[in-house]
Write a protein that holds these residues in place. Structure first.
Motif, PDB file in Angstrom:
ATOM      1  N   UNK A  32       0.846  -1.236   0.046  1.00  0.00           N
ATOM      2  CA  UNK A  32       0.093  -0.176   0.224  1.00  0.00           C
ATOM      3  C   UNK A  32       0.895   1.282   0.041  1.00  0.00           C
ATOM      4  N   UNK A  33       1.977   1.176   0.429  1.00  0.00           N
ATOM      5  CA  UNK A  33       2.845   2.500   0.599  1.00  0.00           C
ATOM      6  C   UNK A  33       4.354   2.167  -0.031  1.00  0.00           C
ATOM      7  N   UNK A  34       5.072   1.194   0.604  1.00  0.00           N
ATOM      8  CA  UNK A  34       6.543   1.059   0.392  1.00  0.00           C
ATOM      9  C   UNK A  34       6.647   0.603  -1.349  1.00  0.00           C
ATOM     10  N   UNK A  35       6.029  -0.170  -1.832  1.00  0.00           N
ATOM     11  CA  UNK A  35       6.040  -0.258  -3.225  1.00  0.00           C
ATOM     12  C   UNK A  35       5.758   0.751  -4.163  1.00  0.00           C
ATOM     13  N   UNK A  36       5.122   1.711  -3.791  1.00  0.00           N
ATOM     14  CA  UNK A  36       4.646   2.772  -4.366  1.00  0.00           C
ATOM     15  C   UNK A  36       6.014   3.773  -4.549  1.00  0.00           C
ATOM     16  N   UNK A  37       6.698   3.729  -3.267  1.00  0.00           N
ATOM     17  CA  UNK A  37       8.052   4.249  -3.250  1.00  0.00           C
ATOM     18  C   UNK A  37       9.040   3.754  -3.917  1.00  0.00           C
ATOM     19  N   UNK A  38       8.961   2.608  -4.216  1.00  0.00           N
ATOM     20  CA  UNK A  38       9.810   1.934  -5.025  1.00  0.00           C
ATOM     21  C   UNK A  38       9.357   2.202  -6.472  1.00  0.00           C
ATOM     22  N   UNK A  39       8.081   2.294  -7.136  1.00  0.00           N
ATOM     23  CA  UNK A  39       7.667   2.914  -8.238  1.00  0.00           C
ATOM     24  C   UNK A  39       8.308   4.197  -8.672  1.00  0.00           C
ATOM     25  N   UNK A  40       8.170   5.060  -7.624  1.00  0.00           N
ATOM     26  CA  UNK A  40       8.495   6.477  -7.651  1.00  0.00           C
ATOM     27  C   UNK A  40      10.318   6.462  -7.986  1.00  0.00           C
ATOM     28  N   UNK A  41      10.743   5.583  -7.165  1.00  0.00           N
ATOM     29  CA  UNK A  41      12.302   5.712  -7.362  1.00  0.00           C
ATOM     30  C   UNK A  41      12.707   5.131  -8.662  1.00  0.00           C
ATOM     31  N   UNK A  42      11.957   4.075  -8.993  1.00  0.00           N
ATOM     32  CA  UNK A  42      12.167   3.459 -10.382  1.00  0.00           C
ATOM     33  C   UNK A  42      12.038   4.452 -11.572  1.00  0.00           C
ATOM     34  N   UNK A  43      10.838   5.141 -11.449  1.00  0.00           N
ATOM     35  CA  UNK A  43      10.549   6.148 -12.357  1.00  0.00           C
ATOM     36  C   UNK A  43      11.718   7.332 -12.448  1.00  0.00           C
ATOM     37  N   UNK A  44      12.064   7.664 -11.506  1.00  0.00           N
ATOM     38  CA  UNK A  44      13.342   8.665 -11.298  1.00  0.00           C
ATOM     39  C   UNK A  44      14.273   8.051 -11.764  1.00  0.00           C
ATOM     40  N   UNK A  45      14.886   6.897 -11.671  1.00  0.00           N
ATOM     41  CA  UNK A  45      15.994   6.469 -12.236  1.00  0.00           C
ATOM     42  C   UNK A  45      15.874   6.445 -13.732  1.00  0.00           C
ATOM     43  N   UNK A  46      14.675   6.072 -14.245  1.00  0.00           N
ATOM     44  CA  UNK A  46      14.469   5.959 -15.720  1.00  0.00           C
ATOM     45  C   UNK A  46      14.609   7.075 -16.457  1.00  0.00           C
ATOM     46  N   UNK A  47      14.166   8.198 -15.749  1.00  0.00           N
ATOM     47  CA  UNK A  47      14.242   9.620 -16.147  1.00  0.00           C
ATOM     48  C   UNK A  47      15.714  10.142 -16.294  1.00  0.00           C
ATOM     49  N   UNK A  48      16.363   9.690 -15.216  1.00  0.00           N
ATOM     50  CA  UNK A  48      17.804   9.853 -15.140  1.00  0.00           C
ATOM     51  C   UNK A  48      18.324  11.443 -14.798  1.00  0.00           C
ATOM     52  N   UNK A  49      19.332  11.982 -15.330  1.00  0.00           N
ATOM     53  CA  UNK A  49      19.386  13.375 -14.841  1.00  0.00           C
ATOM     54  C   UNK A  49      18.217  14.129 -15.202  1.00  0.00           C
ATOM     55  N   UNK A  50      18.255  15.234 -14.324  1.00  0.00           N
ATOM     56  CA  UNK A  50      17.124  16.170 -14.493  1.00  0.00           C
ATOM     57  C   UNK A  50      15.903  15.665 -13.839  1.00  0.00           C
ATOM     58  N   UNK A  51      15.498  14.333 -13.736  1.00  0.00           N
ATOM     59  CA  UNK A  51      14.270  13.840 -13.054  1.00  0.00           C
ATOM     60  C   UNK A  51      13.931  14.704 -12.013  1.00  0.00           C
ATOM     61  N   UNK A  52      12.450  14.894 -11.768  1.00  0.00           N
ATOM     62  CA  UNK A  52      11.781  15.860 -10.972  1.00  0.00           C
ATOM     63  C   UNK A  52      11.851  15.182  -9.561  1.00  0.00           C
ATOM     64  N   UNK A  53      12.078  15.769  -8.276  1.00  0.00           N
ATOM     65  CA  UNK A  53      11.743  15.345  -7.121  1.00  0.00           C
ATOM     66  C   UNK A  53      10.192  15.244  -7.013  1.00  0.00           C
TER      67      UNK A  53
END
Length: 350
Positions: free
Chosen positions: A120-141
């Motif tokens: 319900x929560x931690x896995x969504x944090x993992x999704x967020x981290x994965x999305x930012x990693x995919x976006x790479x440099x300049x990924x939004x906070x």
């Protein structure tokens, strides 16, 4: 830009197929790495095929986004809204990359789960981290908004849904109808992963709040939609087994409130509106199922209020009942995230 300012909103959800050819690939995404037998996936796929191979969840989320746009416009707010999923298009990785390309620097993330715990929560944090990693440099906070199982509008929407469901029952059965709350079951080991029974305690607490708001002092709280081998203990009792027990006790009418779900997706429309309804008819029980928030304008208003909490570092709006329950246990700014209007997900927690 102020430290609490955001320039966009990301609605982050589970995802679902939108055509028959997408059902099996979607289920393979959901269960990847879990060694689920192919025949079990085929069995679950039939639930989606019953509805033309289309999950209601993406359509509901798009409708909610339109309600959010209307609420933001009413407030004079022009925040752009993005939509990303964990398991199906639009994938969160692609959405966060688009946000980066559009110049988004800092966004609030609203997830379609009110709860703490892993899924319900931690896995969504993992999704967020994965999305930012995919976006790479300049990924939004990306700042995950807090859990909202005790928000006044969350409680109000479910309480109103119970009242509407009760009103749909025959007059002679309404007064004695049994109120039954249900939420998605999880393995007991998963419930204890981030603390002693965090998820189940939050569900039980929200259930008490909603029951009180709806005017019920006596009710039942059960679980549904479990999967996996029988040897693995999951949260019980199961809603179907509980309905059988109520039938044996002579119950003639039941109001089912799927408090664990914020939308009428497949576990609601199949497990409750089909399987449980057939079981109730065979047992001679009148069954009324209350609605979930879906795209209720109040749900959009709740999102706006959560964003305001973040922007203003305000005191979270809560319905407070006996023995309040904490959030997921992740510490933000020196406080448990349940005490904070934000949950920073620069790195996924363990």
């Amino acid at each position: 830009m102020e430290s609490s300012a955001v320039d966009a909103v990301l609605l982050l959800s589970f995802g679902g197929p939108e055509g028959p050819d997408q059902v099996k690939p979607f289920l393979e995404n959901v269960t990847r790495g879990r060694n689920i037998p192919s025949e079990r996936l085929d069995e679950v796929a039939e639930h989606y095929f019953h509805f033309g191979g289309i999950s209601p969840i993406n359509g509901i989320n798009r409708a909610l986004i339109e309600q959010m746009r209307a609420e933001f416009a009413r407030r004079g707010d022009d925040l752009p809204i993005y939509f990303g999923n964990r398991n199906w298009d639009p994938y969160v990785e692609e959405t966060v990359t688009q946000m980066r390309d559009n110049g988004i620097r800092r966004a609030a993330v609203f997830v379609t789960s009110a709860w703490g715990g892993y899924s319900g929560c931690t896995q969504y944090l993992e999704d967020i981290a994965r999305g930012r990693a995919a976006a790479g440099e300049g990924a939004p906070e990306l700042i995950k908004l807090r859990q909202y199982f005790d928000h006044p509008l969350f409680v109000e929407m479910f309480a109103d849904g119970i009242a509407a469901a009760a009103a749909s029952l025959p007059d002679d059965l309404r007064a004695d109808a049994r109120l039954v709350f249900t939420a998605h079951s999880v393995p007991i080991a998963a419930d204890e992963r981030r603390g002693p029974r965090l998820y189940s305690k939050q569900v039980a607490y929200a259930t008490r709040l909603v029951a009180a708001a709806a005017g019920y002092g006596d009710y039942d709280q059960v679980w549904q939609s479990r999967s996996g081998p029988p040897s693995v203990p999951w949260l019980e009792p199961d809603v179907g087994e509980h309905l059988s027990a109520l039938a044996e006790a002579g119950t003639k009418a039941v109001i089912v409130c799927p408090i664990g779900f914020v939308a009428d997706h497949i576990e609601v429309v199949w497990d409750l509106d089909n399987e449980l309804r057939v079981q109730a008819e065979e047992a001679g029980i009148a069954l009324a199922r209350s609605t979930t928030p879906n795209a209720d304008p109040r749900f959009a208003r709740m999102v706006a209020e959560l964003i305001d909490e973040l922007r203003l570092d305000g005191e979270p709006a809560r319905v407070v009942g006996p023995n309040p329950v904490s959030g997921c246990g992740i510490v933000v700014d020196g406080q448990p995230c349940s005490s904070s209007p934000r949950c920073v997900a620069a790195d996924a927690p363990d």
